[in-house]
Write a protein that holds these residues in place. Sequence first.
Motif, short mmCIF file in Angstrom:
data_model
loop_
_atom_site.label_atom_id
_atom_site.label_comp_id
_atom_site.label_asym_id
_atom_site.label_seq_id
_atom_site.Cartn_x
_atom_site.Cartn_y
_atom_site.Cartn_z
N ALA A 1 1.76 -9.36 3.51
CA ALA A 1 2.50 -8.67 2.44
C ALA A 1 1.78 -7.37 2.11
N PRO A 2 2.51 -6.39 1.60
CA PRO A 2 1.85 -5.14 1.22
C PRO A 2 0.88 -5.37 0.07
N CYS A 3 -0.25 -4.71 0.13
CA CYS A 3 -1.26 -4.85 -0.93
C CYS A 3 -0.79 -4.10 -2.18
N ASN A 4 -1.27 -4.55 -3.33
CA ASN A 4 -0.88 -3.90 -4.58
C ASN A 4 -1.26 -2.43 -4.61
N GLU B 1 3.87 -0.76 -12.19
CA GLU B 1 3.71 0.14 -11.04
C GLU B 1 3.93 -0.60 -9.73
N GLN B 2 3.42 -1.83 -9.66
CA GLN B 2 3.58 -2.62 -8.42
C GLN B 2 5.03 -3.04 -8.21
N THR C 1 0.60 3.17 -4.94
CA THR C 1 0.66 4.52 -4.35
C THR C 1 2.12 4.96 -4.20
N ILE C 2 2.96 4.05 -3.71
CA ILE C 2 4.38 4.38 -3.55
C ILE C 2 4.98 4.75 -4.91
N PHE C 3 4.65 3.95 -5.92
CA PHE C 3 5.17 4.25 -7.25
C PHE C 3 4.74 5.65 -7.69
N ARG C 4 3.45 5.97 -7.51
CA ARG C 4 2.94 7.26 -8.00
C ARG C 4 3.59 8.43 -7.27
#
Length: 190
Positions: A33-36, A136-137, A41-44
């Motif tokens: 699974a993608p790490c938090n 954010e996650q 980073t995607i959110f930002r």
Amino acid sequence: MDWSRSETLALAKHNCTQCHGSGLRLVRNGVLAPCNCVLRTIFRICYGRFIKCATQERHLSRISLEPHCGRQRPSTWGRKDEEYMADFCLVTRRALTEPEHQLFRYHFLLGADWKLCTRKLQMDRGNFFHSVYRIEQKLGRAFREVQPYALFPLSDYFHGPSRLGPPSARPEDRKQIPEHLRFPPIGRVA
Ligand SMILES: [Zn+2]
């Protein structure tokens, strides 16, 4: 959806204690699974673009021509920046619970700092920052996984293929011209 290492590697924090910079971590049943840190980073990145769209001068918002293989119109005009802001808000509202969305509004949209938020929402500092991380996650995942048009990667969102119908289906459609509209075969005389 599947997350590949090639995608997460560039987004991961190199000193992350959970994924050690790979961006993926093992969860139950050996699933990756993608790490938090990747999700945040995607959110930002998406949030930064939202701020840029929302704060730029109105006249800087560009109208873009979006080509597609429609039968009647070869292209349409669109305002990508406004579309993006609307999608950003829509995904946010869908992905978060009501209390989370309230915190999101205060902190990320209205710019309230932690002191103001904790006072207004009656929560302590620790809980506030835990909630911000969780939001954010959640949103990082939602922006990447939302179907059919993910907000991330931004380049795909802003310059990707047509949003009006799958292009693969259209050319075949066009080949099937009804009998009465086809040109008669050219005979020997011609
Ligand atoms: Zn990580």
